[in-house]
Design an enzyme around this catalytic site. Sequence first.
Site, PDB file in Angstrom:
ATOM      1  N   ARG A  95       0.995  -1.194  -0.071  1.00 14.83           N
ATOM      2  CA  ARG A  95      -0.202   0.085  -0.160  1.00 14.83           C
ATOM      3  C   ARG A  95       0.949   1.348   0.059  1.00 14.83           C
ATOM      4  O   ARG A  95       0.770   2.285  -0.665  1.00 14.83           O
ATOM      5  CB  ARG A  95      -0.994  -0.188   1.177  1.00 14.83           C
ATOM      6  N   GLY A 135      10.496  13.311  -1.224  1.00 14.03           N
ATOM      7  CA  GLY A 135      11.477  13.764  -0.346  1.00 14.03           C
ATOM      8  C   GLY A 135      11.148  15.065   0.704  1.00 14.03           C
ATOM      9  O   GLY A 135      11.100  16.084   0.053  1.00 14.03           O
ATOM     10  N   GLU A 138      13.761  15.343   6.693  1.00 14.83           N
ATOM     11  CA  GLU A 138      15.190  15.466   6.853  1.00 14.83           C
ATOM     12  C   GLU A 138      15.619  14.922   8.296  1.00 14.83           C
ATOM     13  O   GLU A 138      14.729  14.483   8.960  1.00 14.83           O
ATOM     14  CB  GLU A 138      15.760  16.811   6.625  1.00 14.83           C
ATOM     15  N   GLY A 142      11.370  16.134  11.174  1.00 19.81           N
ATOM     16  CA  GLY A 142      10.261  15.233  10.848  1.00 19.81           C
ATOM     17  C   GLY A 142       9.102  15.647  11.057  1.00 19.81           C
ATOM     18  O   GLY A 142       8.511  16.152   9.969  1.00 19.81           O
ATOM     19  N   ARG A 248      -2.585  10.436   3.409  1.00 19.71           N
ATOM     20  CA  ARG A 248      -3.155  10.220   4.353  1.00 19.71           C
ATOM     21  C   ARG A 248      -4.550   9.577   4.608  1.00 19.71           C
ATOM     22  O   ARG A 248      -4.909   8.723   5.283  1.00 19.71           O
ATOM     23  CB  ARG A 248      -3.198  11.395   5.674  1.00 19.71           C
ATOM     24  N   GLU A 368       3.766   9.997   7.673  1.00 17.63           N
ATOM     25  CA  GLU A 368       2.438  10.763   7.208  1.00 17.63           C
ATOM     26  C   GLU A 368       1.984  11.530   8.367  1.00 17.63           C
ATOM     27  O   GLU A 368       0.711  11.786   8.469  1.00 17.63           O
ATOM     28  CB  GLU A 368       1.459   9.999   6.654  1.00 17.63           C
TER      29      GLU A 368
HETATM   30  C1  LIG Z   1       9.255   3.446   6.856  1.00 23.64           C
HETATM   31  C2  LIG Z   1       8.908   4.973   6.975  1.00 23.64           C
HETATM   32  C3  LIG Z   1       8.946   5.647   5.540  1.00 23.64           C
HETATM   33  C4  LIG Z   1       8.921   6.788   5.379  1.00 23.64           C
HETATM   34  N1  LIG Z   1       8.488   7.406   4.117  1.00 23.64           N
HETATM   35  C5  LIG Z   1       8.557   8.668   3.873  1.00 23.64           C
HETATM   36  C6  LIG Z   1       8.675   9.441   2.769  1.00 23.64           C
HETATM   37  O1  LIG Z   1       8.502   8.633   1.695  1.00 23.64           O
HETATM   38  N2  LIG Z   1       8.880  10.481   2.423  1.00 23.64           N
HETATM   39  C7  LIG Z   1       9.049  11.535   3.778  1.00 23.64           C
HETATM   40  O2  LIG Z   1       9.350  12.548   3.353  1.00 23.64           O
HETATM   41  N3  LIG Z   1       9.041  10.820   4.797  1.00 23.64           N
HETATM   42  C8  LIG Z   1       9.016   9.575   5.220  1.00 23.64           C
HETATM   43  N4  LIG Z   1       8.984   9.051   6.301  1.00 23.64           N
HETATM   44  C9  LIG Z   1       9.131  10.014   7.641  1.00 23.64           C
HETATM   45  C10 LIG Z   1       8.145  10.152   8.408  1.00 23.64           C
HETATM   46  O3  LIG Z   1       7.203  11.078   7.779  1.00 23.64           O
HETATM   47  C11 LIG Z   1       8.542  10.827   9.656  1.00 23.64           C
HETATM   48  O4  LIG Z   1       9.426   9.766  10.309  1.00 23.64           O
HETATM   49  C12 LIG Z   1       7.622  11.469  10.432  1.00 23.64           C
HETATM   50  O5  LIG Z   1       7.178  12.473  10.071  1.00 23.64           O
HETATM   51  C13 LIG Z   1       8.068  11.754  12.015  1.00 23.64           C
HETATM   52  O6  LIG Z   1       9.296  12.453  12.035  1.00 23.64           O
HETATM   53  P1  LIG Z   1      10.569  12.001  12.885  1.00 23.64           P
HETATM   54  O7  LIG Z   1      10.564  10.682  12.650  1.00 23.64           O
HETATM   55  O8  LIG Z   1      11.720  12.777  12.611  1.00 23.64           O
HETATM   56  O9  LIG Z   1      10.039  11.945  14.470  1.00 23.64           O
HETATM   57  P2  LIG Z   1      10.099  13.386  15.198  1.00 23.64           P
HETATM   58  O10 LIG Z   1       9.629  14.614  14.696  1.00 23.64           O
HETATM   59  O11 LIG Z   1      11.463  13.568  15.820  1.00 23.64           O
HETATM   60  O12 LIG Z   1       9.217  13.126  16.600  1.00 23.64           O
HETATM   61  C14 LIG Z   1       9.517  12.170  17.505  1.00 23.64           C
HETATM   62  C15 LIG Z   1       8.303  12.024  18.434  1.00 23.64           C
HETATM   63  O13 LIG Z   1       8.230  13.439  19.054  1.00 23.64           O
HETATM   64  C16 LIG Z   1       6.671  13.655  18.966  1.00 23.64           C
HETATM   65  N5  LIG Z   1       6.534  15.143  18.741  1.00 23.64           N
HETATM   66  C17 LIG Z   1       7.500  15.823  17.829  1.00 23.64           C
HETATM   67  N6  LIG Z   1       6.983  17.129  17.848  1.00 23.64           N
HETATM   68  C18 LIG Z   1       6.104  17.183  18.974  1.00 23.64           C
HETATM   69  C19 LIG Z   1       5.328  18.135  19.379  1.00 23.64           C
HETATM   70  N7  LIG Z   1       5.325  19.358  18.958  1.00 23.64           N
HETATM   71  N8  LIG Z   1       4.309  17.944  20.383  1.00 23.64           N
HETATM   72  C20 LIG Z   1       4.213  16.487  20.814  1.00 23.64           C
HETATM   73  N9  LIG Z   1       5.020  15.528  20.379  1.00 23.64           N
HETATM   74  C21 LIG Z   1       5.877  15.881  19.322  1.00 23.64           C
HETATM   75  C22 LIG Z   1       6.349  13.002  17.846  1.00 23.64           C
HETATM   76  O14 LIG Z   1       5.014  12.691  17.624  1.00 23.64           O
HETATM   77  C23 LIG Z   1       7.221  11.673  18.182  1.00 23.64           C
HETATM   78  O15 LIG Z   1       6.288  10.939  18.880  1.00 23.64           O
HETATM   79  C24 LIG Z   1       8.957   7.646   6.481  1.00 23.64           C
HETATM   80  C25 LIG Z   1       9.061   7.128   7.833  1.00 23.64           C
HETATM   81  C26 LIG Z   1       9.007   5.771   8.123  1.00 23.64           C
HETATM   82  C27 LIG Z   1       9.473   5.156   9.386  1.00 23.64           C
END
Ligand SMILES: Cc1cc2nc3c(=O)[nH]c(=O)nc-3n(C[C@H](O)[C@H](O)[C@H](O)COP(=O)(O)OP(=O)(O)OC[C@H]3O[C@@H](n4cnc5c(N)ncnc54)[C@H](O)[C@@H]3O)c2cc1C
Length: 389
Positions: A95, A135, A138, A142, A248, A368
């Site tokens: 998916r 992309g 970063e 995130g 989403r 997402e």
């Molecule tokens: C298998 C996989 C595939 C992916 N594919 C893509 C893709 O194709 N393209 C792309 O661009 N990205 C992709 N992603 C990235 C994904 O969208 C990010 O991992 C996601 O947005 C979260 O970012 P982060 O992992 O940096 O976590 P962080 O932003 O560092 O967050 C860590 C934790 O802190 C919490 N947090 C952060 N800010 C706050 C706040 N203000 N208040 C409360 N809690 C907070 C979050 O909810 C989370 O629990 C993918 C990720 C995975 C795991």
Amino acid sequence: MQKFQGVDYFNADQLLNEEEILVRNTVRQFVDDHVLPVIERHYRAGTFPADLIPKMAEVGLFGATLPARYGCAEMKNVAYGLAMQELERGDSAVRSFASVQSALVMYPIFAYGSDAQKDHWLPLLARGEKIGCFGLTEPDFGSNPGGMITRAERTQDGFLLNGAKMWITNGTVADVAVVWAKLDGVVHGFLVEKGTKGFSAPEMKGKHSLRASVTSELVFEDVHIPAENILPNGSGLRLPLSCLSQARYGIAWGAIGAAMACYDAALSYAQSRVQFTKPIAGYQLTQAKLVEMLTEITKAQLLCVQLGRLKDQGSIRFQQISMAKRNNVYQALRIAREARSILGANGILDEYPVMRHAANLESVITYEGTHEMHTLIVGEDITGLPAYT
Ligand SMILES: Cc1cc2nc3c(=O)[nH]c(=O)nc-3n(C[C@H](O)[C@H](O)[C@H](O)COP(=O)(O)OP(=O)(O)OC[C@H]3O[C@@H](n4cnc5c(N)ncnc54)[C@H](O)[C@@H]3O)c2cc1C
């Protein structure tokens, strides 16, 4: 295992038209025939079943809601959602592949691209002859993509791109990357083609989740982008966020598929596994788990049908999509864990799909927009008070 018969406690099929049921059944059969026989092997090997790509294209799963003039199936949104549901009943990676290709690559090219970009890329992507990736994330940005560091500078005949992306689905295998970067401090979309000098996309290894999906870094070191490869129709963070809304929406549906696979496995196991004096399905504690699972699946189905109708009407709000993604993935993950407990020790084996779905859903609840970010989006919507910072 017995063939999947569907899960429909509230006769939600009555809310669907013939075309929607046809699409759902076609993709259900596709998953039975082509995904389930190979997915455990690919999951274990950490590879994407690339043989599926032309077959998925044939079923019309890429850019499914986009116009027929680009070779797309021009489906309505409920039909598209049901297709995502069935694909994720197979595996979240399959998916995810369709979501990225459709919602995160074809949609931005369709919505923000030039006519030349649309005419060139959309038919190739629809036929699965070219693969795309998106992309945005970063290493240091995130949940807060607006802070991105990746930058584009103008040159005489185009742009120079520098920066890095991480966690990019399909990055290593993509022919074209839709890359979001700041130009003069404003976010723009750029089409970066595979093989462009200075651009590399190494695969990320070591995942315990979404193992059948390719996940990559994207690295840009003085990458020259021709002027015609910027997405010309729009700028700002609003653009990538609008793509995420499309994806989403599909995820909200997809999670139902993963949940249905787990519920189905748990129910049939509970009916045949005898402990003490009778099948474990005959014990109240097991029944309570199954009832909870089926109730949440039913609620998620009804939520999604209405979400799709709103999308078809053009009146959908992104906060509604957030609520559905947040709820359905969270409930699917709970259902997967409960199903695992019903299967006892067998629940950790790859003979059953449950542990694979549970592990996959740990990614789906994060990507997402994390569960928490969707809470904040809906929280802001109902209170008028942003609570992100
Ligand atoms: C298998 C996989 C595939 C992916 N594919 C893509 C893709 O194709 N393209 C792309 O661009 N990205 C992709 N992603 C990235 C994904 O969208 C990010 O991992 C996601 O947005 C979260 O970012 P982060 O992992 O940096 O976590 P962080 O932003 O560092 O967050 C860590 C934790 O802190 C919490 N947090 C952060 N800010 C706050 C706040 N203000 N208040 C409360 N809690 C907070 C979050 O909810 C989370 O629990 C993918 C990720 C995975 C795991």
